[in-house]
Design a protein around this motif. Sequence first.
Motif, PDB file in Angstrom:
ATOM      1  N   ARG A   1      17.008   4.653 -15.072  1.00  0.00           N
ATOM      2  CA  ARG A   1      15.746   3.920 -15.176  1.00  0.00           C
ATOM      3  C   ARG A   1      15.778   3.056 -16.439  1.00  0.00           C
ATOM      4  NH1 ARG A   1      10.536   4.179 -17.018  1.00  0.00           N
ATOM      5  NH2 ARG A   1       8.928   3.451 -15.560  1.00  0.00           N
TER       6      ARG A   1
ATOM      7  N   GLY B   1      13.056  -6.897 -24.850  1.00  0.00           N
ATOM      8  CA  GLY B   1      13.542  -6.184 -23.679  1.00  0.00           C
ATOM      9  C   GLY B   1      13.775  -7.074 -22.464  1.00  0.00           C
TER      10      GLY B   1
ATOM     11  N   PRO C   1      14.427   0.558 -18.952  1.00  0.00           N
ATOM     12  CA  PRO C   1      13.052   0.158 -19.284  1.00  0.00           C
ATOM     13  C   PRO C   1      12.870  -1.350 -19.299  1.00  0.00           C
ATOM     14  CG  PRO C   1      14.205   0.895 -21.253  1.00  0.00           C
ATOM     15  CD  PRO C   1      15.111   1.193 -20.103  1.00  0.00           C
ATOM     16  N   ALA C   2      11.683  -1.786 -18.872  1.00  0.00           N
ATOM     17  CA  ALA C   2      11.334  -3.205 -18.918  1.00  0.00           C
ATOM     18  C   ALA C   2      10.657  -3.516 -20.236  1.00  0.00           C
ATOM     19  CB  ALA C   2      10.419  -3.562 -17.748  1.00  0.00           C
TER      20      ALA C   2
ATOM     21  N   SER D   1      18.389  -1.185 -12.992  1.00  0.00           N
ATOM     22  CA  SER D   1      18.158   0.215 -12.607  1.00  0.00           C
ATOM     23  C   SER D   1      18.833   0.519 -11.278  1.00  0.00           C
ATOM     24  CB  SER D   1      16.647   0.498 -12.509  1.00  0.00           C
ATOM     25  OG  SER D   1      16.021   0.353 -13.769  1.00  0.00           O
TER      26      SER D   1
ATOM     27  N   ALA E   1      14.940  -5.581 -15.195  1.00  0.00           N
ATOM     28  CA  ALA E   1      15.018  -4.132 -15.416  1.00  0.00           C
ATOM     29  C   ALA E   1      15.151  -3.393 -14.085  1.00  0.00           C
ATOM     30  CB  ALA E   1      13.798  -3.641 -16.182  1.00  0.00           C
ATOM     31  N   GLN E   2      14.448  -3.861 -13.072  1.00  0.00           N
ATOM     32  CA  GLN E   2      14.550  -3.233 -11.743  1.00  0.00           C
ATOM     33  C   GLN E   2      15.953  -3.406 -11.167  1.00  0.00           C
ATOM     34  OE1 GLN E   2      11.486  -4.801  -9.188  1.00  0.00           O
ATOM     35  NE2 GLN E   2       9.808  -3.998 -10.447  1.00  0.00           N
TER      36      GLN E   2
END
Length: 614
Positions: A336, A320, A338-339, A330, A326-327
């Motif tokens: 959202r 991932g 996912p991390a 997003s 991931a932030q």
Amino acid sequence: MTIQKRLLEAVEQKQLRPLDAQFALAVAGNDDPAVTLAAALLSRDAGEGHVCLPLSRLTITEDAHPLLLTCLNEAPEHIDWTQRLLTSAAVSRGEQPTPLILHDDRLYLNRMWRNERTVARFFSEVNQAIELDEQQLTQTLDALFPPTDEINWQKVAAAVALTRRISVISGGPGTGKTTTVAKLLAALIQMADGERCRIRLAAPTGKAAARLTESLGKALRQLPLTDEQKKRIPDDASTLHRLLGAQPGSQRLRHHAGNPLHLDVLVVDEASMIDLPMMSRLIDALPTHGRVIFLGDRDQLASVEAGAVLGDICACVKDGFTPARAQQLSRLTGSRVPAGAETEAAASLRDSLCLLQKSYRFGSDSGIGQLATAINCGDKSAVKAVFQQGFGDIEKRTLLSSEDYAAMLDEAMAGYGRYLDLLRAGAEPDSIIQAFNDYQLLCALREGPFGVKGLNERIEHVMREKRKIATNAHSRWYEGRPVMIARNDSALGLFNGDIGIALERGQGLRVWFAMPDGSIKSVQPSRLPEHETTWAMTVHKSQGSEFDHAALILPTQRTPVVTRELVYTAVTRARRRLSLYTDERVLSGAIATRTERRSGLSALFNEGIAQQDL
């Protein structure tokens, strides 16, 4: 018996190729016999598509090569292979230009070691983040991707590619790779605001390039771009060989590190087909500022040549995105994202990958889609269940008797029916070429009654008997003969994998080809580079192509080349209908067998390039 005699004996027994023995004796023939044997086995593995020879392969295991026992006068498990190899003048750690390189516990041909280093550094060290206006990018993405209640992975993939110099978008058939690229190219052009943005499109084969041209053109026509913006997106894709400027009769390329490609953005489709040397050459030819987007299906067969580059690159997608990445994604997509694992291993590469997960082509009512998923998961019981559900787009037949085989040939005749009708009617070459894609026989093997050679001969025999074709005892050529190019000829603009049809249209018999830009060209048969009849083709050669109806012929006995990736690749060549000729035992064995390509690329990504002294 000397090591030379043992190697020559191994050649006679077909345990080695003549090339393997000659190479080993040339580079290490006067050395320790263990080193000579290691060189021969490395050459043999390279011929089978492996990038390196792990030293663990030189110990006695269940699948150990028999030469380990017959060529050495001592027990292999008692040999300190690292010490023995490094004692040889033919081997070094890379600090000297030796024919063989020992890196960690992997033995390489020098060229393959350098290629792997080039690829590892490119996807890890060279892959910088692109600084941009996040608010502007968010607004651009929102305009191109309609809002949804779930994560739109196409939108995430576009955000990944727009914020990295190098990106990889992987997904199965129908997951929207081309749609995603069309939208991210539109975003690039809109955000460039009139500044120069030279875009090039490429694929490994002519067929794949033509498909990219067609599908990307359709997708772009549906996007909100001005006429001026549309002009900035190329209307045709080229093969990688043509892009790099392959020279007739030479291994040299026009574009390389000293003469880089003239582009700002490169999109490369069907990346699973790119072998390690070609990937290295492509990387060398990219300008320092050039951005590149790779598209492909990580689960497809790897290239016939060395390596499984896309598979190795995508191996870390399971870990991932890093939390920070991931932030960012997003924020850019409004979903959202996912991390993944909080580890720095392969962090730069992980943050450049996106896996498309939703198929828009194959729904729950598609047997082809369900079958492809079950095969990919290696679930033999699920594969069996799919065939028992009565889907109208898939069928499974056996080939256990001569009657079964004859029925398969009759079904092939029916599959090529529209093509043969147009041929008889004297239709235009472009219509005939398009009709040939209605149906295609795919084989796992080259030789024998279930291989390409045997099937092409038998199909020609049946067609001749039924007067569908008129062959000539003095020539291989006849009206309607389909051929596939097997060797690149840049002077003619024909490349490995291109398919042509022999037709008489007032100029004598010529072979007609559909080119990537949509045009049709004809060539005299005598001018063609190496080629072969292609009523049936191998699954490897079918990559980059799709057919309305694909028929896969598997042999009646288990063979190592029939693997999960091969069956999955063949199944996903079918758009609307799939015929599978096999028995349960062979199919189950194939699904349980993964294709193995030994390399050190994943290790380099995970352990960190700096630690590997690259």
